[in-house]
Design an enzyme around this catalytic site. Structure first.
Site, PDB file in Angstrom:
ATOM      1  N   CYS A  27      85.700  62.763  72.804  1.00 57.05           N
ATOM      2  CA  CYS A  27      84.742  62.542  73.895  1.00 57.05           C
ATOM      3  C   CYS A  27      84.264  61.095  73.977  1.00 57.05           C
ATOM      4  O   CYS A  27      83.398  60.785  74.801  1.00 57.05           O
ATOM      5  CB  CYS A  27      83.548  63.474  73.718  1.00 57.05           C
ATOM      6  SG  CYS A  27      83.966  65.183  74.076  1.00 57.05           S
ATOM      7  N   GLY A  28      84.771  60.222  73.094  1.00 59.71           N
ATOM      8  CA  GLY A  28      84.325  58.828  73.138  1.00 59.71           C
ATOM      9  C   GLY A  28      83.600  58.415  71.864  1.00 59.71           C
ATOM     10  O   GLY A  28      82.831  57.441  71.865  1.00 59.71           O
ATOM     11  N   GLY A  84      91.775  55.825  78.022  1.00 60.78           N
ATOM     12  CA  GLY A  84      90.362  55.490  78.209  1.00 60.78           C
ATOM     13  C   GLY A  84      89.922  55.571  79.665  1.00 60.78           C
ATOM     14  O   GLY A  84      89.176  54.723  80.138  1.00 60.78           O
ATOM     15  N   TRP A 141      84.277  54.783  70.679  1.00 63.60           N
ATOM     16  CA  TRP A 141      83.582  53.848  71.581  1.00 63.60           C
ATOM     17  C   TRP A 141      82.093  53.778  71.246  1.00 63.60           C
ATOM     18  O   TRP A 141      81.520  52.689  71.084  1.00 63.60           O
ATOM     19  CB  TRP A 141      83.807  54.327  73.014  1.00 63.60           C
ATOM     20  CG  TRP A 141      83.357  53.420  74.104  1.00 63.60           C
ATOM     21  CD1 TRP A 141      82.999  52.104  73.995  1.00 63.60           C
ATOM     22  CD2 TRP A 141      83.237  53.767  75.478  1.00 63.60           C
ATOM     23  NE1 TRP A 141      82.658  51.613  75.229  1.00 63.60           N
ATOM     24  CE2 TRP A 141      82.803  52.604  76.160  1.00 63.60           C
ATOM     25  CE3 TRP A 141      83.469  54.931  76.218  1.00 63.60           C
ATOM     26  CZ2 TRP A 141      82.588  52.595  77.536  1.00 63.60           C
ATOM     27  CZ3 TRP A 141      83.259  54.922  77.595  1.00 63.60           C
ATOM     28  CH2 TRP A 141      82.825  53.763  78.235  1.00 63.60           C
ATOM     29  N   HIS A 165      80.903  65.152  63.584  1.00 66.52           N
ATOM     30  CA  HIS A 165      81.301  66.067  64.667  1.00 66.52           C
ATOM     31  C   HIS A 165      80.637  67.438  64.468  1.00 66.52           C
ATOM     32  O   HIS A 165      80.913  68.367  65.209  1.00 66.52           O
ATOM     33  CB  HIS A 165      82.813  66.291  64.638  1.00 66.52           C
ATOM     34  CG  HIS A 165      83.636  65.162  65.190  1.00 66.52           C
ATOM     35  ND1 HIS A 165      83.288  64.460  66.324  1.00 66.52           N
ATOM     36  CD2 HIS A 165      84.825  64.648  64.790  1.00 66.52           C
ATOM     37  CE1 HIS A 165      84.226  63.545  66.566  1.00 66.52           C
ATOM     38  NE2 HIS A 165      85.162  63.634  65.658  1.00 66.52           N
ATOM     39  N   ARG A 176      81.839  64.773  77.331  1.00 66.47           N
ATOM     40  CA  ARG A 176      82.839  64.335  78.301  1.00 66.47           C
ATOM     41  C   ARG A 176      83.315  65.541  79.105  1.00 66.47           C
ATOM     42  O   ARG A 176      83.257  66.682  78.604  1.00 66.47           O
ATOM     43  CB  ARG A 176      84.003  63.735  77.513  1.00 66.47           C
ATOM     44  CG  ARG A 176      85.068  63.093  78.329  1.00 66.47           C
ATOM     45  CD  ARG A 176      86.179  62.580  77.431  1.00 66.47           C
ATOM     46  NE  ARG A 176      87.036  61.691  78.195  1.00 66.47           N
ATOM     47  CZ  ARG A 176      88.164  61.157  77.758  1.00 66.47           C
ATOM     48  NH1 ARG A 176      88.567  61.422  76.516  1.00 66.47           N
ATOM     49  NH2 ARG A 176      88.886  60.360  78.513  1.00 66.47           N
ATOM     50  N   SER A 201      93.002  64.758  76.128  1.00 70.39           N
ATOM     51  CA  SER A 201      92.967  63.719  75.102  1.00 70.39           C
ATOM     52  C   SER A 201      93.312  64.314  73.733  1.00 70.39           C
ATOM     53  O   SER A 201      94.071  63.725  72.952  1.00 70.39           O
ATOM     54  CB  SER A 201      91.568  63.085  75.092  1.00 70.39           C
ATOM     55  OG  SER A 201      91.480  62.070  74.146  1.00 70.39           O
TER      56      SER A 201
HETATM   57  P1  A3P Z   1      91.938  59.321  76.230  1.00 71.31           P
HETATM   58  O1  A3P Z   1      92.814  60.110  75.302  1.00 71.31           O
HETATM   59  O2  A3P Z   1      91.558  60.086  77.455  1.00 71.31           O
HETATM   60  O3  A3P Z   1      92.459  57.985  76.543  1.00 71.31           O
HETATM   61  P2  A3P Z   1      87.301  59.883  70.338  1.00 71.31           P
HETATM   62  O4  A3P Z   1      86.969  58.485  69.999  1.00 71.31           O
HETATM   63  O5  A3P Z   1      86.117  60.794  70.399  1.00 71.31           O
HETATM   64  O6  A3P Z   1      88.404  60.401  69.517  1.00 71.31           O
HETATM   65  O7  A3P Z   1      87.798  59.888  71.857  1.00 71.31           O
HETATM   66  C1  A3P Z   1      89.044  59.352  72.181  1.00 71.31           C
HETATM   67  C2  A3P Z   1      89.073  59.063  73.662  1.00 71.31           C
HETATM   68  O8  A3P Z   1      88.225  57.933  73.940  1.00 71.31           O
HETATM   69  C3  A3P Z   1      90.470  58.662  74.102  1.00 71.31           C
HETATM   70  O9  A3P Z   1      90.550  59.077  75.454  1.00 71.31           O
HETATM   71  C4  A3P Z   1      90.418  57.151  73.963  1.00 71.31           C
HETATM   72  O10 A3P Z   1      91.394  56.480  74.707  1.00 71.31           O
HETATM   73  C5  A3P Z   1      89.019  56.877  74.497  1.00 71.31           C
HETATM   74  N1  A3P Z   1      88.470  55.599  74.043  1.00 71.31           N
HETATM   75  C6  A3P Z   1      88.575  55.027  72.817  1.00 71.31           C
HETATM   76  N2  A3P Z   1      87.936  53.853  72.805  1.00 71.31           N
HETATM   77  C7  A3P Z   1      87.408  53.679  74.033  1.00 71.31           C
HETATM   78  C8  A3P Z   1      86.640  52.629  74.636  1.00 71.31           C
HETATM   79  N3  A3P Z   1      86.303  51.546  73.961  1.00 71.31           N
HETATM   80  N4  A3P Z   1      86.279  52.780  75.929  1.00 71.31           N
HETATM   81  C9  A3P Z   1      86.628  53.872  76.630  1.00 71.31           C
HETATM   82  N5  A3P Z   1      87.353  54.897  76.117  1.00 71.31           N
HETATM   83  C10 A3P Z   1      87.731  54.800  74.829  1.00 71.31           C
END
Ligand code: A3P
Length: 328
Positions: A73-74, A296, A77, A137, A161, A169
């Site tokens: 879910c991010g 992302g 980030w 988590h 998310r 994802s």
């Molecule tokens: P996608 O697979 O849709 O690209 P987590 O960090 O909870 O494992 O989540 C991973 C998701 O966050 C992935 O999504 C990844 O690409 C996205 N992600 C990782 N770093 C990010 C950033 N700095 N900004 C936006 N999305 C990011």
């Protein structure tokens, strides 16, 4: 289908814990691994062992900050943003030797139930600088009592998310990390049955959502989509919540935008450490850092889910979130 050797390594569980596991409901996942049902959520055995250890031993401090989420879910980030915000006096975002340039956010902000209480017990929490910045988590209702207790003043950031994007994802992540034959349909089915790891997803989200309404000073509920749409505003909101708002001088100097840029998908995914490095999810898996940065974007589910899948998830959202005031 069998799990490949680099993902979900063989568990070294104690005999006592194996006996405890045998008392729990279990379901075999499409990756051949069992999920165990504990306090309303599904866990892999190693994560559960670490969670229980954490519930028994972890002592929260009032200054602790937790980055929380259900997977994909991010988290990565938000870890980066929280780290950059809390450490900006020592490490201004523009400094060429910022820790986020040489370390993956997961190395800087460890998970309680992986890095700290995982089987390898690699990290020593006593050595952490204050305020301790940690992640988990674990669902709200299963957090260690010292975090949840009414007297606790620690701060919890939660990022949620769109379910469909999280599910897509998750599928990509598992496929890239060593479960290559897993189909999106299989991931979808498990997700809808609530069987994803740390699932059901909706109960996870609702637990933190309700707490954020009841205790807005303690839990800040963020949405990935809002962070994408207005990153600077969300970074300011996090800073205020954590009690470290930007000063007029910092605003003037452009520190907010620098943090946004440093922590952006483009900023992080382009770094050598995130292109080539690896991440040990202690006792569970070794994954390439690059697998944490895929697209992302918001709405990638449209490229992977059929209209029927979409309808089913939308129905789940409607049913589960009805009356909660939460829209994802
Ligand atoms: P996608 O697979 O849709 O690209 P987590 O960090 O909870 O494992 O989540 C991973 C998701 O966050 C992935 O999504 C990844 O690409 C996205 N992600 C990782 N770093 C990010 C950033 N700095 N900004 C936006 N999305 C990011």
């Amino acid at each position: 289908m069998s799990a490949s050797s680099n993902f979900f390594r063989s568990p070294q569980l104690s005999q006592d814990f194996k006996e405890f596991l045998s008392t729990l409901p279990k379901e075999k996942g499409k990756d051949s691994l069992y999920r165990y049902h504990y306090q309303g959520f599904w866990y892999l055995d190693l994560l559960l062992e670490a969670l229980i250890s954490c519930q028994q031993h972890f002592q929260a401090e009032d200054s602790d900050v937790f980055v929380t989420s259900t997977p994909k879910c991010g988290t990565t980030w938000l870890k980066a943003i929280a780290f950059a915000l809390l450490n900006r006096r020592r490490h201004p975002a523009a400094s060429g030797d910022h820790p986020l340039i040489s370390s993956n956010p997961h190395d800087l902000v460890p998970f309680l139930e992986m890095g700290l209480y995982g089987t390898s017990k690699a990290l020593d929490i006593a050595s952490f600088p204050s305020p301790r910045l940690l992640a988990t988590h674990v669902p709200y209702s299963s957090l260690p009592e010292s975090i949840r207790s009414s007297g606790s003043k620690c701060k919890i950031l939660y990022v949620a998310r769109d379910l469909k994007d999280a599910l897509v994802s998750e599928w990509h992540f598992l496929a890239r990390s060593g479960v290559p034959d897993l189909t999106v349909a299989e991931t979808f089915k498990e997700f809808c049955e609530g069987l994803s790891i740390y699932g059901p997803f909706w109960d996870h989200v609702l637990g933190y959502w309700k707490e954020s309404l009841e205790n807005p000073d303690r839990v800040l509920f963020l949405k990935y989509e809002d962070m994408k749409a207005r990153p600077a505003a969300e970074v300011r909101r996090v800073a205020e919540f954590l009690g470290c708002p930007f000063s007029a001088e910092e605003e003037e100097a452009g520190e907010v935008d620098r943090i946004v840029e440093l922590c952006s998908f483009e900023g992080l995914s382009g770094l050598e450490v995130n292109k080539k490095g690896k991440q040990e999810v202690t006792g569970v898996a070794i994954v390439d850092n690059s697998s944490l940065f895929r697209r992302g974007e918001v709405g990638d589910w449209k490229n992977h889910l059929s209209p029927e899948m979409t309808k089913r998830i939308d129905r789940i959202v409607e049913e589960k979130f009805c009356g909660s005031g939460l829209f994802l």
